[in-house]
Write a protein that holds these residues in place. Sequence first.
Motif: not given
Length: 290
Positions: A241-259
């Motif tokens: 359910a946390r993957a659907l929240a604003p500023f969720n950990p999934v998008t943060l993790n993906v952005l950091l992995a891309v960086a």
Amino acid sequence: WRLTQTPDLHERWDLRFTSITYRKRAAPGEPQRFRYATRIGPGVTIEGWGETVGERAADGSRSSALTFGSDDPRSLIRCGSGYWRYVQVDDGVRFITGYDYEVRWGAVGRVVDRLMFRPLIGWATAWSFDRLRLWVEEGIEPRQAARQALVHALSAGTVAFVWMWHGIVPKLAGPHPDELALLREAGVAATWLRPLTRIAGAIELAFGLAFVPLARRQWPWLLAIAAMAGATVGVLVNAPARALAPFNPVTLNVLLAVAATVGLMSLSDLPSAARCLRVAPRVRSKDDTA
């Protein structure tokens, strides 16, 4: 010789100069006079003067001696001298330089020079020479090499900042309720929630602090990518359910992995001051014994 002795080519790889302009010689054979400018900030440029003379020895080696200085009172350097030597060796050309200078501003200038300016200009010299090496050996244009170095530095700084932030703010300085909830949802016992959060924070902070000094190696980048992949899987499995929240950990993790991926890709043919020998190697003579 051409890339170092031609002004418009020289200024493209040498970080110490923004522009170099040769003056017209009054008579053949006299030293080549020039003007240089160095931009030290937005709208702030230091100008100076110099003269150089080059020669070729019987053994094929070349050398260039120069004097330089600035009449601008904002310039720490008052005047100085130096040399370049180009020595043919078995596997290429050894490019050697040495220089020294007098400073302005009295005792304050000497302190600033010793603690800040001299280490900085020494690093800039070594880094610029390696950028020249990449241009000669690999055909990598200096502007491209500078952009690649900037991309690498931004990637390393971003990855380090995120790890340190998440180690300090939601963990060591908290812990934040969401951090405790993530562990609880993963099945961690209540008595271990705070200790494990602080341990994780300490590990993240240590990794963030060590990341920039280790950023020239591949394994920190690979470890960061793997950690983000593991953290993403953990969230999707234990708290989808946390993957659907604003500023969720999934998008943060993906952005950091891309960086981290961008930083890893920028490692190839990256200019580095460490490749230059800052102390001249000892050359054996025929009289030396093993």
